[in-house]
Design a protein around this motif. Structure first.
Motif, PDB file in Angstrom:
ATOM      1  N   TYR A   1       6.371 -11.122   4.277  1.00 16.42           N
ATOM      2  CA  TYR A   1       6.746  -9.749   4.623  1.00 16.42           C
ATOM      3  C   TYR A   1       6.750  -8.890   3.365  1.00 16.42           C
ATOM      4  N   ASN A   2       6.142  -7.719   3.483  1.00 16.16           N
ATOM      5  CA  ASN A   2       6.001  -6.816   2.336  1.00 16.16           C
ATOM      6  C   ASN A   2       6.704  -5.493   2.605  1.00 16.16           C
ATOM      7  N   ARG A   3       7.315  -4.957   1.557  1.00 13.74           N
ATOM      8  CA  ARG A   3       7.977  -3.663   1.681  1.00 13.74           C
ATOM      9  C   ARG A   3       6.931  -2.563   1.854  1.00 13.74           C
ATOM     10  N   THR A   4       7.281  -1.586   2.695  1.00 10.78           N
ATOM     11  CA  THR A   4       6.373  -0.489   3.005  1.00 10.78           C
ATOM     12  C   THR A   4       6.736   0.725   2.159  1.00 10.78           C
ATOM     13  N   GLY A   5       5.961   0.934   1.083  1.00  8.31           N
ATOM     14  CA  GLY A   5       6.255   2.030   0.176  1.00  8.31           C
ATOM     15  C   GLY A   5       7.647   1.893  -0.387  1.00  8.31           C
ATOM     16  N   ASN A   6       8.388   3.010  -0.421  1.00  8.14           N
ATOM     17  CA  ASN A   6       9.761   2.995  -0.915  1.00  8.14           C
ATOM     18  C   ASN A   6      10.783   2.908   0.210  1.00  8.14           C
TER      19      ASN A   6
ATOM     20  N   LYS B   1       1.047   5.658  -3.810  1.00  6.94           N
ATOM     21  CA  LYS B   1       2.042   5.132  -4.751  1.00  6.94           C
ATOM     22  C   LYS B   1       2.925   6.249  -5.283  1.00  6.94           C
ATOM     23  N   ASP B   2       2.318   7.374  -5.650  1.00  2.48           N
ATOM     24  CA  ASP B   2       3.075   8.504  -6.197  1.00  2.48           C
ATOM     25  C   ASP B   2       4.077   9.064  -5.193  1.00  2.48           C
ATOM     26  N   ASN B   3       3.774   8.903  -3.901  1.00  4.74           N
ATOM     27  CA  ASN B   3       4.626   9.475  -2.862  1.00  4.74           C
ATOM     28  C   ASN B   3       5.478   8.439  -2.131  1.00  4.74           C
ATOM     29  N   GLY B   4       5.466   7.213  -2.634  1.00  4.40           N
ATOM     30  CA  GLY B   4       6.299   6.174  -2.049  1.00  4.40           C
ATOM     31  C   GLY B   4       5.908   5.764  -0.651  1.00  4.40           C
ATOM     32  N   VAL B   5       4.608   5.798  -0.378  1.00  8.31           N
ATOM     33  CA  VAL B   5       4.085   5.499   0.962  1.00  8.31           C
ATOM     34  C   VAL B   5       3.242   4.223   0.907  1.00  8.31           C
ATOM     35  N   GLY B   6       3.366   3.371   1.897  1.00  6.43           N
ATOM     36  CA  GLY B   6       2.571   2.161   1.964  1.00  6.43           C
ATOM     37  C   GLY B   6       1.241   2.402   2.659  1.00  6.43           C
TER      38      GLY B   6
END
Length: 337
Positions: A24-29, A221-226
């Motif tokens: 399981y991976n985190r989605t953005g921030n 990445k800059d906007n904390g989005v996956g």
């Protein structure tokens, strides 16, 4: 792991081991963790398909730890039928597991006749989510996407509609799909001002289609989005299906708009070279193609389709070997450019 294969709906109990092996991976921030492999219902779940087979694939997915099911209003065929079939299966098999599922839908492509059944107006999007919830028998979706940019509707209107879905309790999170980097940046800014949790961009991404590497992944990445990648196998080219020729019953031979025999023939030498690398890695080409995408830190999940439970199991085996050597990556880059 024991996978449930029973067909009687009253017999379905999810495997107690379903969370032991999935990554399981985190989605953005955000606080959301997605399975590294998610199940897309674009194909194989419409009224033209076998409902019992669809149920078997969905059960297998959940037993493997796949908690994320991805739909859209126009998936089928016909339009709406994938959501309706999913709703039928959900009611019989998954209703008791609702809080363990992360269910997505979208709107943005042609859905019904007239001026209000396409693109990105508030009128279309609000009607779409209401219809999708009804078809699936859900009170809310976990994420709702705008499926593609609308060049004629102000972005503020489209993003405002997504924001209101969250305020109304119809969606927990929102996302966008097929947006270019600059459009994504603007959408992220609007949604941030509206205090709306924008967590995912769904983008076409594979070894043969690397457009997201030209700015989009950096923007996310800059906007904390996956990022969740769809068409990871390039509509089936990144498998061993075409290495020895084009089968009569293959997608390419059926003249699908997304894949044809000329495309396969033009890429077959690359496919064979990539397959040779996969063999050395003791993976199938499809498994290597999925693992190659997951090496990107911004890619939270890879969205796969499956026509059978066995095919899905094979795809999930990609997680057995996610590491690449520098030499392997250079070889792959040399093949695909």
């Amino acid at each position: 792991m024991q996978i449930n294969d029973q067909t009687d709906p009253k017999d379905y109990l999810a495997s107690p081991e379903r969370y032991l092996t999935m990554t399981y991976n985190r989605t953005g921030n955000s606080g959301v963790l997605l399975p590294a492999i998610s199940l897309g219902l674009w194909h194989n779940f419409g009224f033209v398909d076998n409902l019992q087979n669809a149920r078997k694939v969905l059960r297998c997915a959940f037993d493997l730890g796949i908690t994320h099911f991805d739909l859209a209003n126009n998936y089928g065929p016909p339009y709406g039928s994938a959501e309706e079939n999913f709703g039928t299966i959900y009611k019989k098999d998954f209703k008791n597991y609702r809080d363990e599922l992360f269910i997505a839908s979208k709107a943005g492509y042609d859905m019904w006749p007239g001026p209000y059944g396409n693109w990105g107006s508030r009128k279309y999007l609000i009607a779409s989510i209401d219809q999708s919830l009804k078809r699936m028998g859900l009170d809310y979706v976990d994420i709702f996407y705008h499926h593609r940019p609308d060049p004629d509707t102000p972005l503020e209107e489209t993003m405002g509609a997504l924001a209101d879905m969250v305020r109304q309790g119809k969606a927990l999170y929102v996302g966008i799909s097929n947006y270019q980097p600059e459009e994504t940046k603007k959408a992220a800014g609007i949604l941030k001002r509206l205090n709306t949790p924008f967590i995912l961009h769904q983008a076409r991404y594979s070894m043969f289609d690397r457009w997201v590497e030209d700015g989009l992944l950096h923007t996310l990445k800059d906007n904390g989005v996956g990022c969740i990648a769809f068409s990871p196998l390039a509509q089936g080219m990144l498998t061993d299906k075409y290495i020895h020729g084009i089968p009569e019953d293959s997608r390419a031979n059926k003249a699908f708009s997304f894949l044809n025999t000329d495309t396969v023939k033009n890429n077959i030498e690359k496919v064979k070279a990539l397959n040779a690398i996969a063999v050395k890695r003791e993976q199938k080409l499809s498994q290597m193609a999925i693992a190659w995408l997951l090496r990107q830190p911004q890619v939270s999940s890879v969205l796969v389709g499956a026509s059978s439970a066995n095919q899905l199991k094979e795809n999930v085996k990609a997680l057995d070997n996610l590491k690449f050597t520098e030499e392997e990556l250079k070889l792959i880059d040399g093949i695909v450019g």
